[in-house]
Design a protein around this motif. Sequence first.
Motif, short mmCIF file in Angstrom:
data_model
loop_
_atom_site.label_atom_id
_atom_site.label_comp_id
_atom_site.label_asym_id
_atom_site.label_seq_id
_atom_site.Cartn_x
_atom_site.Cartn_y
_atom_site.Cartn_z
N VAL A 149 -18.17 49.90 42.10
CA VAL A 149 -19.62 49.82 41.88
C VAL A 149 -19.94 49.53 40.42
CG1 VAL A 149 -21.77 51.13 42.01
CG2 VAL A 149 -20.06 51.39 43.82
N GLU A 150 -19.08 50.01 39.51
CA GLU A 150 -19.34 49.84 38.08
C GLU A 150 -18.76 48.54 37.52
OE1 GLU A 150 -17.42 53.54 37.07
OE2 GLU A 150 -19.36 54.45 36.61
N SER A 151 -18.18 47.73 38.38
CA SER A 151 -17.64 46.42 37.98
C SER A 151 -16.62 46.54 36.84
CB SER A 151 -18.78 45.47 37.57
OG SER A 151 -19.68 45.27 38.63
N LYS A 152 -15.66 47.44 37.01
CA LYS A 152 -14.62 47.62 36.00
C LYS A 152 -13.35 46.82 36.30
CE LYS A 152 -16.01 52.25 34.44
NZ LYS A 152 -15.56 53.67 34.24
N LEU A 153 -13.20 46.36 37.54
CA LEU A 153 -11.98 45.64 37.90
C LEU A 153 -12.08 44.16 37.56
CD1 LEU A 153 -11.23 47.21 41.42
CD2 LEU A 153 -10.37 47.93 39.19
N ARG A 154 -10.92 43.55 37.34
CA ARG A 154 -10.89 42.11 37.05
C ARG A 154 -11.11 41.30 38.32
NH1 ARG A 154 -6.16 43.98 35.08
NH2 ARG A 154 -5.07 42.77 36.68
N GLY A 155 -10.59 41.84 39.45
CA GLY A 155 -10.71 41.13 40.72
C GLY A 155 -9.40 40.59 41.22
N ASP A 156 -8.35 40.65 40.39
CA ASP A 156 -7.04 40.15 40.81
C ASP A 156 -5.99 41.26 40.88
OD1 ASP A 156 -6.85 40.67 38.13
OD2 ASP A 156 -5.83 38.79 37.61
N GLU A 157 -6.46 42.52 40.90
CA GLU A 157 -5.51 43.65 40.94
C GLU A 157 -4.76 43.69 42.27
OE1 GLU A 157 -8.64 44.71 37.97
OE2 GLU A 157 -8.64 43.88 40.01
N ARG A 158 -3.47 43.93 42.17
CA ARG A 158 -2.65 44.12 43.38
C ARG A 158 -2.51 45.59 43.74
NH1 ARG A 158 1.04 39.61 44.42
NH2 ARG A 158 2.59 41.11 45.15
N SER A 159 -2.81 46.46 42.78
CA SER A 159 -2.77 47.90 43.02
C SER A 159 -3.96 48.55 42.30
CB SER A 159 -1.46 48.51 42.51
OG SER A 159 -0.35 48.01 43.22
N VAL A 160 -4.57 49.51 42.98
CA VAL A 160 -5.66 50.29 42.38
C VAL A 160 -5.40 51.74 42.75
CG1 VAL A 160 -8.13 50.72 42.29
CG2 VAL A 160 -7.30 48.37 42.61
N GLY A 161 -5.04 52.55 41.76
CA GLY A 161 -4.69 53.93 42.06
C GLY A 161 -3.52 53.98 43.02
N GLY A 162 -3.70 54.68 44.13
CA GLY A 162 -2.65 54.77 45.13
C GLY A 162 -2.72 53.70 46.21
N PHE A 163 -3.65 52.77 46.07
CA PHE A 163 -3.80 51.69 47.04
C PHE A 163 -3.08 50.43 46.58
CE2 PHE A 163 -7.47 54.17 48.50
CZ PHE A 163 -7.38 54.02 49.87
N ASP A 164 -2.45 49.74 47.52
CA ASP A 164 -1.78 48.47 47.24
C ASP A 164 -2.33 47.39 48.15
OD1 ASP A 164 0.32 49.38 45.29
OD2 ASP A 164 0.86 50.65 47.00
N LEU A 165 -2.58 46.23 47.59
CA LEU A 165 -3.05 45.10 48.37
C LEU A 165 -1.93 44.64 49.30
CD1 LEU A 165 -5.39 43.03 48.74
CD2 LEU A 165 -4.24 41.62 47.00
N VAL A 166 -2.19 44.63 50.62
CA VAL A 166 -1.16 44.23 51.58
C VAL A 166 -1.56 42.99 52.37
CG1 VAL A 166 -0.17 46.54 51.82
CG2 VAL A 166 -2.07 45.86 53.32
N TYR A 167 -2.85 42.63 52.30
CA TYR A 167 -3.29 41.43 53.02
C TYR A 167 -4.51 40.87 52.32
CZ TYR A 167 -4.04 38.24 56.92
OH TYR A 167 -4.15 37.10 57.70
#
Length: 204
Positions: A149-167
């Motif tokens: 919500v605060e727009s802190k991410l770049r948008g190309d992260e493969r991992s955020v905290g304990g979450f991993d992009l899988v698809y």
Amino acid sequence: LVAYMYRGGFARFSHTRYSSDPADIANNFVHLTNVAIQKTAENYDARSGGKKDLRSLKLLLATRHGMAAVDRVFLAIERVIVRSLIAVQHVMIADKHCFELYGYDVLIDDQLKPWLIEVNASPSLSANTKEDYQLKCDMLNDTLDIVDVESKLRGDERSVGGFDLVYDGGVVEPDPQDCPWSTRLGTAVERRKDAEPPAEGAAA
């Protein structure tokens, strides 16, 4: 379709050794791992709640079957989850401003084959142990970080905290330079520790 998977989770266990004897077919303590049932067992361990965190389960299975076999079964679990999402993506809300959080129940048989039991669109976030409470609080915190919500991410992260992009329109595999395994499911979540407050009287 964009899907992230949380590395953590927990496995439920019964407090009575499993038996396929027809005489035990009606013994709920043998066949059902629900807390509501297990907590009435004479030997119920309230401290563990009949649960083991996913990383501990992974290490336990590795000592018995080897890490290569365990890596395969955890990858198979990840694939089951991804394929289930692909199968229903046409009826999911197709709005980039929306997200959904699902809970998966998977059974691992004696051949280390995963079976999808159910998918919860509104997974229970109640907790009956300290570890369970911490797991779910961390997961919810990381979920909101992905929503960004605060727009802190770049948008190309493969991992955020304990979450991993899988698809992301296709299967996303871990970077082999960062992860020697086929999936990060069941691996540790490294979190930054908050900076300690300055000592009293020290310049900020």
